[in-house]
Write an enzyme that holds these catalytic residues in place. Structure first.
Site, PDB file in Angstrom:
ATOM      1  N   LYS A 116       0.864  -1.188   0.000  1.00 38.68           N
ATOM      2  CA  LYS A 116       0.000   0.000   0.000  1.00 38.68           C
ATOM      3  C   LYS A 116       0.902   1.241   0.000  1.00 38.68           C
ATOM      4  O   LYS A 116       1.414   1.651   1.021  1.00 38.68           O
ATOM      5  CB  LYS A 116      -0.884  -0.020   1.254  1.00 38.68           C
ATOM      6  CG  LYS A 116      -2.227   0.696   1.120  1.00 38.68           C
ATOM      7  CD  LYS A 116      -2.178   2.149   0.691  1.00 38.68           C
ATOM      8  CE  LYS A 116      -2.121   3.111   1.855  1.00 38.68           C
ATOM      9  NZ  LYS A 116      -1.942   4.523   1.427  1.00 38.68           N
ATOM     10  N   GLU A 120       9.693   2.654  10.600  1.00 43.48           N
ATOM     11  CA  GLU A 120      10.739   3.602  10.230  1.00 43.48           C
ATOM     12  C   GLU A 120      10.075   4.968  10.241  1.00 43.48           C
ATOM     13  O   GLU A 120       9.336   5.307   9.331  1.00 43.48           O
ATOM     14  CB  GLU A 120      11.244   3.230   8.828  1.00 43.48           C
ATOM     15  CG  GLU A 120      12.486   3.927   8.429  1.00 43.48           C
ATOM     16  CD  GLU A 120      13.565   3.639   9.430  1.00 43.48           C
ATOM     17  OE1 GLU A 120      13.972   4.612  10.095  1.00 43.48           O
ATOM     18  OE2 GLU A 120      13.948   2.479   9.578  1.00 43.48           O
ATOM     19  N   CYS A 174      13.451  11.764   5.657  1.00 46.45           N
ATOM     20  CA  CYS A 174      13.483  11.522   7.104  1.00 46.45           C
ATOM     21  C   CYS A 174      14.896  11.738   7.631  1.00 46.45           C
ATOM     22  O   CYS A 174      15.103  11.855   8.825  1.00 46.45           O
ATOM     23  CB  CYS A 174      12.924  10.155   7.458  1.00 46.45           C
ATOM     24  SG  CYS A 174      13.731   8.838   6.622  1.00 46.45           S
ATOM     25  N   GLU A 232       9.481  17.397  13.734  1.00 46.47           N
ATOM     26  CA  GLU A 232       9.854  17.180  12.339  1.00 46.47           C
ATOM     27  C   GLU A 232       8.980  18.054  11.442  1.00 46.47           C
ATOM     28  O   GLU A 232       7.759  17.968  11.499  1.00 46.47           O
ATOM     29  CB  GLU A 232       9.676  15.705  11.970  1.00 46.47           C
ATOM     30  CG  GLU A 232      10.178  15.389  10.586  1.00 46.47           C
ATOM     31  CD  GLU A 232      10.112  13.903  10.252  1.00 46.47           C
ATOM     32  OE1 GLU A 232       9.075  13.290  10.504  1.00 46.47           O
ATOM     33  OE2 GLU A 232      11.109  13.383   9.713  1.00 46.47           O
TER      34      GLU A 232
HETATM   35  C1  UN1 Z   1      13.948   8.713   3.764  1.00 46.18           C
HETATM   36  O1  UN1 Z   1      13.975   9.918   3.745  1.00 46.18           O
HETATM   37  O2  UN1 Z   1      12.943   8.126   4.222  1.00 46.18           O
HETATM   38  O3  UN1 Z   1      19.900   8.514   3.321  1.00 46.18           O
HETATM   39  C2  UN1 Z   1      15.015   7.841   3.218  1.00 46.18           C
HETATM   40  C3  UN1 Z   1      19.121   9.099   2.558  1.00 46.18           C
HETATM   41  C4  UN1 Z   1      18.411   8.289   1.496  1.00 46.18           C
HETATM   42  C5  UN1 Z   1      17.197   7.633   2.077  1.00 46.18           C
HETATM   43  C6  UN1 Z   1      16.244   8.553   2.769  1.00 46.18           C
HETATM   44  N1  UN1 Z   1      19.306   7.294   0.969  1.00 46.18           N
HETATM   45  O4  UN1 Z   1      18.911  10.276   2.614  1.00 46.18           O
END
Ligand code: UN1
Length: 471
Positions: free
Chosen positions: A151, A226, A260, A361
């Site tokens: 999804k 995550e 993230c 965030e």
């Molecule tokens: C994300 O933002 O969920 O290390 C992943 C990084 C990328 C992955 C980000 N390779 O910024």
């Protein structure tokens, strides 16, 4: 809709509901027994072919991704590349050991372990890495022998569709991966609730992660989360300042800050504060913001109107908290930008750990400079949030660098490199509220998606009692 041009409709997709989800799980359950028995090297061949198809279509997929979610073309290419890397890496696992031979304490007895699939697993993915993140989940889930219901985020259904088409073309049998579009509460919720789904892998906000974890807790389902980050770059006074500024710009404004791993805090030692801040301000002000399809553009839009407003609301929060707005802080609504969701690269300074802009965030192109007096204070500030995904330090002092590697509370630490840009052969994930202890990618990529089975074979021909006959 294209976030750089809201008049550009990228596609129309079904808003799937519980009934669609039930069909998807039924298809997965039907395909599972045969896939489970397929030898891992053969599973690997299919994944490798999928990686090859992604490679062939990299440019086309990157363009589509830019149009669908806005990140600049080069970064969209990087996203597809990350999925190619993951496919090649996971495919190879099909020919690597799937367990261990373990000595027994008794004679003429052996024990060993192997990995077994969990069953039907649910993968719920965000829009910011619309091909890479599905690949981190779906490839290892398949390698471990699971069937998948996938999804994707409602903002990036087309990338998800293309990804699944590639798997089908690579020869994945029907029903092994099933794509369900729709909204989190509806389709995602039904996926979490479904009794046939034994595990959930989710990447998204901490807020939603908490809800999913609570439900999975009650249902005794495996769940890997995550979640967010409030990542920081520490800049010591002995650092190469230009390098640090360049890294900060890339980590704060790359993908419009919608990673993230984005650096939304810059913890800078006082002696270099003015140089660092002024250099960053001038770089931020020169950034070309626009459609990511234009090769001259350095920063694209944010994903949607709602997120644009949320990003701006944090500027208001920062101003109200008496942080100093150095540059940016507004929606770009001139003729060149009015039809997209564009926000000016934004830098606050004089930010302290108690402020909301130093804790929450934002997921947009906003970063906060936090002045510090010492290395110790920098580490304390860096660790002062609820999250722990990615932290970085710029220093040329090797002792400080190693102390930072040990003391920084995060799943990922960078030295003299920014907080973004993790590679798939290393575990990805964080501590504290960033997750619940799982890691994606890396050599443990299959852990999330498999169960260990321990097997004992006694070939002595008599009853041997462990712990007792050994005394
Ligand atoms: C994300 O933002 O969920 O290390 C992943 C990084 C990328 C992955 C980000 N390779 O910024």
């Amino acid at each position: 809709m294209n976030p750089a041009d809201r008049g550009d409709v990228v596609g129309r997709f079904p808003r799937s509901d519980k009934a669609d989800l039930d069909d998807a799980v039924a298809a997965a359950e039907k395909a599972y027994p045969e896939w489970r028995r397929t030898p891992p090297p053969e599973r690997g061949q299919i994944i490798l072919r999928a990686a090859g198809l992604l490679k062939q279509r990299k440019d086309e997929l990157a363009r589509l991704m830019t149009r669908e979610m806005g990140k600049v073309l080069k970064e969209a290419g990087g996203d597809v590349q990350e999925a190619i890397d993951m496919g090649e890496f996971i495919a190879g696992m099909g020919r690597r050991p799937f367990g261990e031979a373990v000595p027994s304490e008794l004679r003429d007895k052996i024990s060993f372990t192997w990995r077994e699939p969990i069953g039907v697993v649910g993968c719920i993915t965000p829009w910011n890495f619309p091909i890479a993140i599905p690949s981190w989940k779906v490839f290892p889930a398949l390698m471990a022998g699971n069937a998948v219901v996938f999804k994707p985020a409602e903002d990036t259904p087309l990338c998800a569709l293309r990804f699944v088409e590639v798997l089908a073309e690579a020869g994945l049998p029907a029903g092994v991966v099933n794509l369900v579009h729709g909204l989190g509460e509806e389709a995602g919720g039904a996926l979490v609730e479904h009794p046939g789904v034994r595990a959930i892998s989710f990447t998204g906000s901490a807020e939603v992660g908490r809800i999913i974890a609570a439900r999975c807790g009650q249902l005794l389902k495996r769940v890997a989360l995550e979640l967010g980050g409030k990542n920081a770059i520490v800049v010591m006074d002995d650092a190469d300042i230009e390098l640090a500024v360049e890294g900060a710009q890339w980590a704060a404004f790359g993908t419009s800050g919608q990673r993230c791993t984005a650096a939304s805090r810059l913890i800078v030692q006082e002696r270099v504060l003015t140089d660092f801040s002024e250099l960053l301000r001038s770089r931020a002000e020169k950034m070309r913001v626009g459609s990511g399809l234009d090769p001259e553009v350095e920063m694209g839009p944010v994903i949607n109107r709602k997120q644009l407003e949320r990003v701006h609301s944090y500027t208001e929060v920062g101003v109200a908290e008496r942080a100093k707005l150095m540059t940016g802080g507004h929606i770009l609504d001139d003729a060149a930008h009015a039809s997209g969701n564009f926000y000016a690269p934004t830098v606050f300074t004089d930010v302290t750990p108690g402020m909301r802009i130093a804790q929450e965030e934002i997921f947009g192109p906003t970063t906060a400079i936090m002045p510090v007096a010492s290395f110790e204070q920098a580490i304390e500030y860096a660790n002062s949030t609820a999250y722990g995904l990615s932290l970085a330090i710029y220093t040329r002092d090797v002792n400080r660098a190693f102390k930072a590697m040990r003391e920084l509370e995060s799943g990922i630490v960078y030295v003299n490199a920014p907080t973004i840009g993790a590679e798939i052969q290393t575990p990805f994930g964080g501590v504290k509220n960033t997750g619940n202890g799982h890691r994606e990618a890396g050599t443990g990529a299959l852990d999330e998606f498999s169960e260990w089975k321990s097997i004992y074979v006694d070939y002595s021909g008599r009853l041997q009692k462990a712990q007792i006959d050994t005394a």
